[in-house]
Design a protein around this motif. Structure first.
Motif, short mmCIF file in Angstrom:
data_model
loop_
_atom_site.label_atom_id
_atom_site.label_comp_id
_atom_site.label_asym_id
_atom_site.label_seq_id
_atom_site.Cartn_x
_atom_site.Cartn_y
_atom_site.Cartn_z
N ARG A 94 0.84 -1.20 0.00
CA ARG A 94 0.00 0.00 0.00
C ARG A 94 0.87 1.24 0.00
O ARG A 94 1.86 1.30 0.72
CB ARG A 94 -0.90 0.02 1.25
N PRO A 95 0.49 2.23 -0.78
CA PRO A 95 1.28 3.47 -0.78
C PRO A 95 1.19 4.19 0.56
O PRO A 95 0.22 4.03 1.30
CB PRO A 95 0.67 4.31 -1.88
N PHE A 96 2.22 4.97 0.84
CA PHE A 96 2.16 5.86 1.98
C PHE A 96 1.25 7.04 1.62
O PHE A 96 0.97 7.29 0.44
CB PHE A 96 3.56 6.39 2.32
N THR A 97 0.85 7.77 2.62
CA THR A 97 0.09 8.99 2.35
C THR A 97 0.97 10.00 1.63
O THR A 97 2.21 9.92 1.73
CB THR A 97 -0.41 9.62 3.66
N ALA A 134 3.42 11.52 4.04
CA ALA A 134 4.54 10.64 4.40
C ALA A 134 5.57 10.60 3.27
O ALA A 134 6.77 10.66 3.52
CB ALA A 134 4.03 9.23 4.71
N GLU A 135 5.09 10.54 2.03
CA GLU A 135 6.02 10.54 0.90
C GLU A 135 6.78 11.86 0.83
O GLU A 135 7.98 11.87 0.55
CB GLU A 135 5.28 10.25 -0.39
N SER A 136 6.09 12.95 1.09
CA SER A 136 6.76 14.26 1.09
C SER A 136 7.81 14.35 2.18
O SER A 136 8.82 15.05 2.03
CB SER A 136 5.74 15.39 1.27
N ALA A 137 7.57 13.64 3.28
CA ALA A 137 8.52 13.64 4.40
C ALA A 137 9.70 12.70 4.16
O ALA A 137 10.63 12.67 4.95
CB ALA A 137 7.80 13.26 5.69
N GLY A 138 9.63 11.92 3.08
CA GLY A 138 10.76 11.05 2.75
C GLY A 138 10.53 9.57 2.92
O GLY A 138 11.47 8.79 2.86
N ALA A 139 9.29 9.15 3.15
CA ALA A 139 9.01 7.72 3.26
C ALA A 139 8.97 7.10 1.87
O ALA A 139 8.25 7.56 0.99
CB ALA A 139 7.67 7.50 3.97
N TYR A 140 9.76 6.06 1.67
CA TYR A 140 9.84 5.36 0.38
C TYR A 140 9.22 3.98 0.49
O TYR A 140 9.46 3.27 1.46
CB TYR A 140 11.29 5.22 -0.07
N ARG A 141 8.43 3.61 -0.51
CA ARG A 141 7.78 2.30 -0.52
C ARG A 141 8.77 1.17 -0.78
O ARG A 141 8.58 0.05 -0.33
CB ARG A 141 6.70 2.25 -1.59
N THR A 142 9.81 1.43 -1.53
CA THR A 142 10.75 0.39 -1.90
C THR A 142 12.12 0.69 -1.28
O THR A 142 12.62 1.80 -1.38
CB THR A 142 10.89 0.31 -3.44
N VAL A 170 15.31 -5.23 7.20
CA VAL A 170 14.32 -4.99 8.24
C VAL A 170 14.50 -3.59 8.83
O VAL A 170 13.52 -2.87 9.06
CB VAL A 170 14.39 -6.07 9.34
N LYS A 171 15.73 -3.18 9.05
CA LYS A 171 16.00 -1.83 9.57
C LYS A 171 15.53 -0.76 8.58
O LYS A 171 14.95 0.25 8.98
CB LYS A 171 17.49 -1.65 9.85
N ALA A 172 15.77 -0.99 7.29
CA ALA A 172 15.35 -0.02 6.28
C ALA A 172 13.83 0.11 6.23
O ALA A 172 13.29 1.22 6.13
CB ALA A 172 15.90 -0.42 4.91
N ILE A 173 13.15 -1.02 6.32
CA ILE A 173 11.68 -1.00 6.35
C ILE A 173 11.19 -0.25 7.58
O ILE A 173 10.30 0.60 7.49
CB ILE A 173 11.12 -2.43 6.33
N ALA A 174 11.77 -0.54 8.73
CA ALA A 174 11.37 0.12 9.98
C ALA A 174 11.60 1.62 9.91
O ALA A 174 10.77 2.40 10.41
CB ALA A 174 12.12 -0.49 11.16
N THR A 175 12.68 2.03 9.30
CA THR A 175 12.96 3.46 9.16
C THR A 175 11.89 4.15 8.34
O THR A 175 11.42 5.24 8.69
CB THR A 175 14.35 3.67 8.51
N GLN A 176 11.48 3.53 7.25
CA GLN A 176 10.45 4.12 6.40
C GLN A 176 9.10 4.17 7.10
O GLN A 176 8.36 5.14 7.01
CB GLN A 176 10.35 3.37 5.07
N ASP A 191 5.00 7.20 10.18
CA ASP A 191 4.27 7.35 11.45
C ASP A 191 4.41 8.77 12.01
O ASP A 191 3.48 9.29 12.60
CB ASP A 191 4.77 6.34 12.49
N MET A 192 5.58 9.36 11.84
CA MET A 192 5.79 10.72 12.34
C MET A 192 4.85 11.71 11.66
O MET A 192 4.38 12.65 12.29
CB MET A 192 7.24 11.14 12.14
#
Length: 54
Positions: free
Chosen positions: A14-17, A20-28, A38-44, A49-50
């Protein structure tokens, strides 16, 4: 997924909002091993979440 070079990749279904994408969350994300992936996924997810708190 694993690339021909052995690098591991993960893609969020599912895409981020937009926020979230504007804040730097990447789907891949990618990494050299499972622990780093796992660390990279958790960071995103944490980045996304922030934005939910704003």
């Amino acid at each position: 997924m694993q690339s021909d070079e052995g690098r591991l990749w993960a893609t969020r279904e599912r895409p981020f909002t937009p926020a979230a994408e504007s804040a730097g969350a990447y789907r891949t994300v990618d990494a050299d091993d499972v622990i780093e992936l796992v660390k990279a996924i958790a960071t995103q997810e944490a980045c996304a979440d922030m934005t939910a708190l704003l």
